[in-house]
Design a protein around this motif. Structure first.
Motif, PDB file in Angstrom:
ATOM      1  N   ALA A   1       0.831  -1.201   0.000  1.00 33.79           N
ATOM      2  CA  ALA A   1       0.000   0.000   0.000  1.00 33.79           C
ATOM      3  C   ALA A   1       0.868   1.255   0.000  1.00 33.79           C
ATOM      4  CB  ALA A   1      -0.926  -0.009   1.214  1.00 33.79           C
ATOM      5  N   HIS A   2       1.903   1.269   0.858  1.00 33.06           N
ATOM      6  CA  HIS A   2       2.788   2.434   0.886  1.00 33.06           C
ATOM      7  C   HIS A   2       3.560   2.547  -0.426  1.00 33.06           C
ATOM      8  CE1 HIS A   2       5.552   5.495   2.209  1.00 33.06           C
ATOM      9  NE2 HIS A   2       6.590   4.680   2.068  1.00 33.06           N
ATOM     10  N   ALA A   3       3.927   1.422  -1.010  1.00 33.22           N
ATOM     11  CA  ALA A   3       4.619   1.445  -2.301  1.00 33.22           C
ATOM     12  C   ALA A   3       3.755   2.102  -3.360  1.00 33.22           C
ATOM     13  CB  ALA A   3       4.984   0.013  -2.712  1.00 33.22           C
ATOM     14  N   LEU A   4       2.481   1.775  -3.368  1.00 33.08           N
ATOM     15  CA  LEU A   4       1.574   2.353  -4.357  1.00 33.08           C
ATOM     16  C   LEU A   4       1.345   3.832  -4.090  1.00 33.08           C
ATOM     17  CD1 LEU A   4      -0.996  -0.580  -4.623  1.00 33.08           C
ATOM     18  CD2 LEU A   4       0.840  -0.004  -6.223  1.00 33.08           C
TER      19      LEU A   4
ATOM     20  N   TRP B   1      -6.652  -0.259  -3.766  1.00 34.63           N
ATOM     21  CA  TRP B   1      -5.596   0.537  -3.139  1.00 34.63           C
ATOM     22  C   TRP B   1      -4.945   1.470  -4.160  1.00 34.63           C
ATOM     23  CZ3 TRP B   1      -2.259  -3.651  -0.197  1.00 34.63           C
ATOM     24  CH2 TRP B   1      -3.053  -4.263   0.788  1.00 34.63           C
ATOM     25  N   TRP B   2      -4.638   0.940  -5.321  1.00 34.44           N
ATOM     26  CA  TRP B   2      -3.989   1.725  -6.372  1.00 34.44           C
ATOM     27  C   TRP B   2      -4.875   2.881  -6.812  1.00 34.44           C
ATOM     28  CZ3 TRP B   2       0.013   3.737  -7.987  1.00 34.44           C
ATOM     29  CH2 TRP B   2       0.333   4.025  -9.314  1.00 34.44           C
ATOM     30  N   HIS B   3      -6.168   2.623  -6.906  1.00 38.42           N
ATOM     31  CA  HIS B   3      -7.097   3.694  -7.253  1.00 38.42           C
ATOM     32  C   HIS B   3      -7.098   4.770  -6.161  1.00 38.42           C
ATOM     33  CE1 HIS B   3     -11.065   5.689  -7.198  1.00 38.42           C
ATOM     34  NE2 HIS B   3     -10.946   5.657  -8.528  1.00 38.42           N
ATOM     35  N   ASP B   4      -7.164   4.334  -4.898  1.00 38.75           N
ATOM     36  CA  ASP B   4      -7.177   5.292  -3.788  1.00 38.75           C
ATOM     37  C   ASP B   4      -5.850   6.049  -3.698  1.00 38.75           C
ATOM     38  OD1 ASP B   4      -9.718   4.409  -3.213  1.00 38.75           O
ATOM     39  OD2 ASP B   4      -9.095   3.099  -1.570  1.00 38.75           O
TER      40      ASP B   4
END
Length: 990
Positions: free
Chosen positions: A38-41, A266-269
């Motif tokens: 999540a942090h990576a994204l 997650w990527w969208h957010d």
């Protein structure tokens, strides 16, 4: 099985990147930890937003070549992907064991740690039997050691037998520097033991593959795309990753992700939240109006001939080095701002940084930059303006910017944007310049699109100081304006040359301003620029005070008129001549000098006396105020100004002088607050920092460039000429001489080792050779009455070259003095040049080859860019020993502590919220009471006690600070550096 359940079974899903130490997530009802993916994204999404909205065209081009085979769209995704993997090394027992173990972690996180560890072990993470006893290494170094193998390198180090993928190893090492220091190969190699690749490899591979699929990167093409060979591409990449990571780590912008939602969500957010974060921080590049004319930017003036010549000479496309050499008051600053506007239009720069020699100069320039922004921002409603130096938060101007940001942010939340859509320069809250508190953090001031600060920030950017890459990244996306270029020591000049080479390679532009620039310095700056572009220098036959060098090394000189044609043809390209009449006066001592000054201006006139050192200035002030009534003066008509005082007392004095002796709001009429009579006794603060105008000047002997700069404070504003007293209608400068033997000036300091018991302590401030050579150059021009008629700019270059060029051949005792002091100067210069060469990073070797990433390794031994680090290699901005910063507070009879002697402003030493009004006021008050104690006070005979021995004063706000307590009645220190006294008027004394 749902998509969320499918992803939740993957082992890497349970590698955490952040835990909820600040309880942001808990208050939102979110989880206690955030997955690494999540942090990576989030980081990748921030890179994408910064790429689209913040980076200039020049940075796109460098990164496209380094990470996309020349294609910007490909490079954008590759850089996003690589940035996402910066924390890969958090997949290691030595990092994961830190969950819930900090002293800031309460029962909430300790309980969450137990639940997380149970889930992680069940999912198959190789945590070992005892998670708390694992081999240790920093997680960014683990990233650097393992990432090349995961991205396709098959060299021996990566477990294969093929040739090394140099680009992948370089990118991995750069990612290993995202906490501020690029690691050395040895450091990277030692990290291998902290995460056994045989057990972690499949988990890393899953994480890399999932990240690549979400971002849209083809892993099979990556090894041939990643080739960051250009030095500036390495710095731009690392700086971009650091900035994106810092933004993505801000929990006020990004929410923790839950295991019940899919990584696609997650990527969208991440994209949504990154877009909002960049908007909230106003990290948008400057969007100037391409068709803006001079009158649009400076409606109160028309371009002067010098300005018009420079405007014509600027290249239509591409970066440029612009050197402007002209007298004080000739419009250099506005010309530099116009150049920055033009270059932002042609190169897409995100802003500008104005580098000043002193903090006081930066404080004054900040208001001019804000006024310029009101007219220059184009379609943008607002932009951040950072003031970048250690005491910026002590200034009212910075707090006005912070208040303006808060007002506009609240208006946006309330849907009242139109309320502040039209700038009103008379209302600080409605100007277009604002400042988010985020930019007050270390190094981030240079990231703000508009910034003004000290030149120290530029010279630190070229040294292996902590986060030097972020400093250089911020400058590389701007036009850098270096003001008062003559005012820097040779050590700083060497570092500036290194920085200019980096900025040239990165595609930035540089504007250099100086009233008095030696030819050798100009040549060195041009050489550094051309070296950065790897271009030969191509001179033209033109001459003039404006030098423009394009990216191809073509040099254009302009701004110089043919004097024989000026009167007949009305040629207005030459700068106006300034006439100054110089006389020499043996220093008669403080009593006689004070009487002379007051008698001379008895009927009116504003006089300044600029002394080279604080002690003589204070002595003259005390004598003048003591005898003021005897000579018909009031002590209130005598002002002392120097930098060795608390900002609480010094800043109001500077503001008062600027208001009374400055040009005023209406520059077409005499400032109504200008007094009829005033005596100002000052040090170099008045010379470099303040836009103030005097009728008459006295000055200690100083190097010729300094004298010419000081002359610029006399008859500075033409609007005052008609009202000057009759005795001061002509600009006059008296140079005070310390008489020595054989009718020569005394220029060398006392030195018992050389059997020189008598001397001039000014020789510790300025090289004695430059003092002697300046005196000689001037007396050579003396008329029969002993005075010198100085005409600038006509005399400027010849005088500068006489003093800074080859040593003159002179017989007798004068020749002996010049020979002796010249040898010492050459020795000192050799030391300074060696220091700058040993400390600075340079983008290319002497043979023009790009330096490898291994040459950019830094670490704690180099210091953080202030005063720490191992002596001899620490990153510093000046060769002199840095002062000791101490907070000075007054202990009242009842035991309470206050900021002022009267006790009316009680010291607030409590802990407050990060950006609460109470903390902001507290930090401002503490900075206003912070004194810089000279390093030499702590050495030699009667040395002050070292700060490590001072008593600790309780109070959360005083942690990690040296504190001195003063007697409110006498100002004497009673705890800490006993032996100093602080007087609100005369300042600090030992």
């Amino acid at each position: 099985m749902t998509n969320g359940q499918k992803w939740s079974l993957k082992r890497h899903f349970f590698i955490w990147a952040k835990t909820d130490q600040r309880r942001f997530s808990r208050r939102r009802g979110g989880p206690s930890w955030n997955p690494l993916l999540a942090h990576a994204l989030d980081t990748a999404a921030c890179v994408g937003q910064l790429w689209d909205r913040y980076l200039p065209l020049t940075a796109w081009a460098r990164l496209a070549d380094a990470f996309g085979g020349g294609r910007e769209d490909t490079a954008r995704r590759v850089v996003m992907f690589l940035a996402a993997l910066h924390d890969l090394g958090k997949g290691s027992g030595c990092f994961l064991r830190m969950f819930g173990t900090s002293r800031w972690d309460g029962p909430y996180l300790r309980q969450a740690r137990a639940m997380w560890e149970q889930q992680a072990r069940a999912a198959g993470l190789p945590l070992g039997k005892d998670l708390d006893v694992q081999p240790g290494a920093r997680h960014e170094h683990i990233t650097a050691v393992h990432l090349p193998r995961l991205l396709g390198c098959t060299c021996e180090e990566c477990g294969g037998a093929g040739p090394p993928s140099t680009g992948l190893h370089t990118a991995a090492a750069l990612l290993g520097g995202h906490h501020g220091d690029i690691p050395s190969p040895d450091t990277i190699g030692r990290a291998a033991m902290a995460a056994d690749i045989t057990v972690w490899l499949p988990i890393y591979a899953e994480l890399v593959q999932d990240t690549a699929e979400l971002i849209g990167v083809d892993l099979t093409t990556l090894p041939r795309l990643v080739a960051p060979e250009r030095p500036s591409a390495m710095v731009l990449f690392t700086g971009l990753v650091i900035l994106a990571d810092w933004i993505a780590s801000d929990e006020s912008h990004f929410a923790y992700r839950t295991l019940t939602t899919s990584p696609q969500q997650w990527w969208h957010d991440s994209g949504t939240q990154a877009r909002a974060a960049i908007t909230r921080l106003r990290l948008d590049a400057w969007q100037p109006e391409p068709a803006a004319e001079w009158a649009d930017l400076f409606p109160d003036t028309t371009p002067r001939p010098l300005q018009s010549a420079a405007m014509t000479a600027l290249p239509a496309t591409g970066p440029a080095l612009v050197i402007v050499e002209s007298d004080t008051g000739s419009g250099k600053t506005r010309l530099a701002l116009w150049c920055a506007h033009h270059l932002a239009v042609t190169c897409g720069y995100q802003g500008l940084y104005m580098a000043m020699p002193t903090r006081a100069a930066a404080n004054q320039m900040a208001d001019e930059i804000a006024a310029f922004m009101d007219r220059a921002l184009g379609e943008q409603n607002t932009a951040n303006l950072a003031v970048v130096h250690a005491t910026a938060e002590a200034t009212d101007f910075v707090h006005q910017l912070l208040d303006a940001e808060r007002t506009r942010a609240q208006a946006a939340l309330d849907g009242l944007e139109d309320f502040v859509s039209t700038p009103r320069p008379d209302d600080p809250l409605q100007r277009r310049a604002v400042l988010s508190p985020w930019y007050l953090r270390r190094c981030l001031g240079l990231i703000a699109p508009f910034a003004v600060g000290t030149v120290d920030q530029v010279v630190l950017a070229a040294q292996p100081s902590h986060h030097w890459m972020l400093r250089m990244f911020g400058l590389a996306a701007k036009t850098l304006i270096i003001d008062e270029a003559h005012a820097y020591e040779l050590f700083q000049q060497g570092l500036l040359e290194a920085a200019i080479s980096w900025l040239a390679d990165a595609g930035a532009s540089v504007v250099v301003l100086s009233a008095t620039l030696p030819a050798a310095v100009r040549t060195a700056l041009i050489r550094a620029w051309c070296d950065g572009h790897r271009a030969p220098t191509t001179h033209t036959a033109q001459t003039g005070p404006i030098t423009v060098v394009d990216q191809h090394g073509v040099i254009t000189h302009t701004g110089q008129a043919n004097s024989t044609d000026r009167s007949s043809q009305g040629d207005r390209t030459a700068p106006a001549e300034l006439h100054t009449f110089i006389d020499f006066l043996p220093d008669p001592g403080t009593a006689v000098l004070a009487a002379r000054l007051m008698d001379e201006a008895r009927k009116g006139g504003i006089t300044v006396v600029i002394r080279n050192r604080v002690a003589p200035a204070v002595d003259l002030y005390r004598t003048a105020t003591h005898w003021a009534h005897t000579h018909g003066w009031s002590p209130r008509e005598i002002v002392l100004l120097h930098g060795q005082n608390l900002p609480r007392y010094r800043l109001p004095g500077e503001d008062l002088l600027t208001r009374r002796l400055g040009p005023g709001k209406d520059r077409t009429h005499r400032n109504p607050e200008r007094p009829d009579r005033l005596l100002v006794i000052a040090t170099q603060v008045a010379e470099q920092s303040l836009d103030i105008d005097f009728d008459r000047i006295y000055t200690d002997l100083a190097p010729i460039d300094v004298l010419i700069q000081r002359r610029g404070r006399v008859h500075r504003h033409q609007v005052n000429d008609s009202s000057r007293p009759e005795a001061f209608r002509d600009p006059r400068m008296t140079i005070l001489i310390q008489p020595g033997a054989d009718e020569l000036p005394l220029v060398e300091p006392p030195d018992p080792r050389e059997a020189r018991s008598q001397g001039n302590a000014d020789g510790h401030v300025y090289p004695p050779y430059l003092l002697a050579a300046t005196w000689y150059a001037l007396i050579q021009r003396a008329r029969e009455d002993g005075t010198v008629h100085l005409i600038t700019p006509a005399d400027t270059t010849p005088l500068i070259e006489e003093v800074y060029g080859p040593k003159p051949t002179v017989a007798g005792t004068l020749g002996e003095l010049l020979d002796r002091t010249s040898r010492r100067l050459r020795s000192d210069h050799g030391n300074e040049e060696g220091q700058s060469l040993s400390r600075a990073f340079r983008p290319f070797t002497r043979r023009g080859r790009s330096i490898p990433v291994t040459d950019l390794a830094s670490g704690k031994s180099h210091g953080s860019g202030d005063s720490d680090g191992i002596a001899g290699i620490r990153a510093i901005s000046r060769l002199s020993e840095p002062p000791i910063d101490a907070i000075l507070l007054y202990r009242q009879p009842n035991g309470s502590l206050s900021y002022d002697p009267s006790g009316q402003r009680r010291a607030d030493l409590a802990r407050h919220g990060a950006d609460s009004p109470a903390r902001r006021q507290q930090q401002k008050d503490l900075l206003l009471n912070t004194a810089s104690l000279p390093a030499h006070w702590f050495t030699g005979n009667n040395a002050l006690p070292p700060p490590e021995t001072w008593p600790t004063i309780p109070g959360p706000a005083l942690r990690n600070h040296y504190v001195a307590l003063l007697n409110p009645s006498t100002g004497a220190c009673i705890s800490g550096p006993t032996g100093i006294t602080c007087n609100p008027v005369t300042g600090l004394t030992r």
